[in-house]
Enzyme design. Structure first.
Site, PDB file in Angstrom:
ATOM      1  N   ASP A  49       0.829  -1.199   0.000  1.00 42.02           N
ATOM      2  CA  ASP A  49       0.000   0.000   0.000  1.00 42.02           C
ATOM      3  C   ASP A  49       0.866   1.253   0.000  1.00 42.02           C
ATOM      4  OD1 ASP A  49      -2.531   1.503   0.402  1.00 42.02           O
ATOM      5  OD2 ASP A  49      -1.685   1.907   2.373  1.00 42.02           O
ATOM      6  N   GLU A 121      -1.952  -5.412  -3.629  1.00 42.32           N
ATOM      7  CA  GLU A 121      -0.999  -4.644  -2.831  1.00 42.32           C
ATOM      8  C   GLU A 121       0.139  -5.538  -2.334  1.00 42.32           C
ATOM      9  OE1 GLU A 121      -4.080  -1.236  -1.093  1.00 42.32           O
ATOM     10  OE2 GLU A 121      -3.565  -2.972   0.137  1.00 42.32           O
TER      11      GLU A 121
END
Length: 226
Positions: A49, A121
């Site tokens: 992320d 992610e």
């Protein structure tokens, strides 16, 4: 460690060949099938992320050198949100190689937006750990593609547009009311109403509250501006 044929095919779709294949396997391992000797992808998701955020922030600054922070922020949010990550995950068919527990598989885990976004992610972090920032950046920019240059439309989401419409006419911000929730806990379906002070209303149904709110806002906007 040798990768299966399916995993090697996924490497090609991803655009990165792993020097340490264990990183890829971990990135694709959901908590429903993890163990003390088989860690899940949550820590990689956390890192991915942040890597995605840095790449997107840099790309946006380079794409529009005159944009203000106020213009860049919604574009950034549109590019890194879970829905976008899930869309990219579907683009390279992450679902086909996700490692899931039996119950998660039976409940449609390979198609769940949250699982796909998280895995995307985690895969980004795996590339970063495997080959460094530039390799991760190359993969991200390739997969996100034209989204970076066409993000302005996505950044002005329906809820924002409806709020601006209401405020321009002296009304309070729209209210979003949950009309119903159905389905099992692992796959809920929400019906949301978007309501304005003047009594205008539209409803929409989707698999998450956010999606239902956006769809309801868009439906109301379409009605008001038609």
């Amino acid at each position: 460690m040798k990768l299966s044929t399916d995993m090697k095919a996924f490497e090609k779709r991803l655009g990165h060949r792993f020097a340490n294949p264990e990183l890829l396997v971990r990135a694709l391992t959901h908590g429903s099938v993890s163990s003390s000797t088989r860690p899940d992808n949550q820590r990689l998701e956390f890192l991915g992320d942040r890597v995605l955020g840095l790449v997107m922030a840099t790309a946006l600054l380079e794409a529009d050198q005159k944009a203000t922070e106020g213009q860049l922020a919604p574009r950034f949010n549109a590019l890194v949100r879970k829905e976008t990550c899930a869309d990219v995950a579907r683009q390279i068919d992450i679902g086909a190689v996700l490692k899931l527990g039996r119950s998660e598989m039976l409940s449609g885990g390979r198609r769940k937006q949250a699982l796909l976004g998280d895995a995307m992610e985690a895969v980004i972090a795996a590339v970063y750990r495997d080959a460094g920032f530039e390799a991760a950046q190359k993969v991200i920019l390739s997969l996100w593609g034209d989204r970076i240059h066409t993000v302005e439309a996505d950044a002005r989401d329906a809820k924002t547009s409806l709020q601006e419409w209401a405020q321009a006419r002296g009304q309070k911000p729209p209210a979003y009311v949950e009309i119903s929730r159905s389905g099992p806990d692992h796959a809920p379906v929400f019906t949301i109403a978007a309501r304005l002070q003047d009594g205008s209303e539209a409803q929409a149904t989707a698999g998450s509250k956010r999606q239902a709110e956006q769809a309801a806002a868009q439906a109301l906007l379409d009605r008001l501006t038609s």
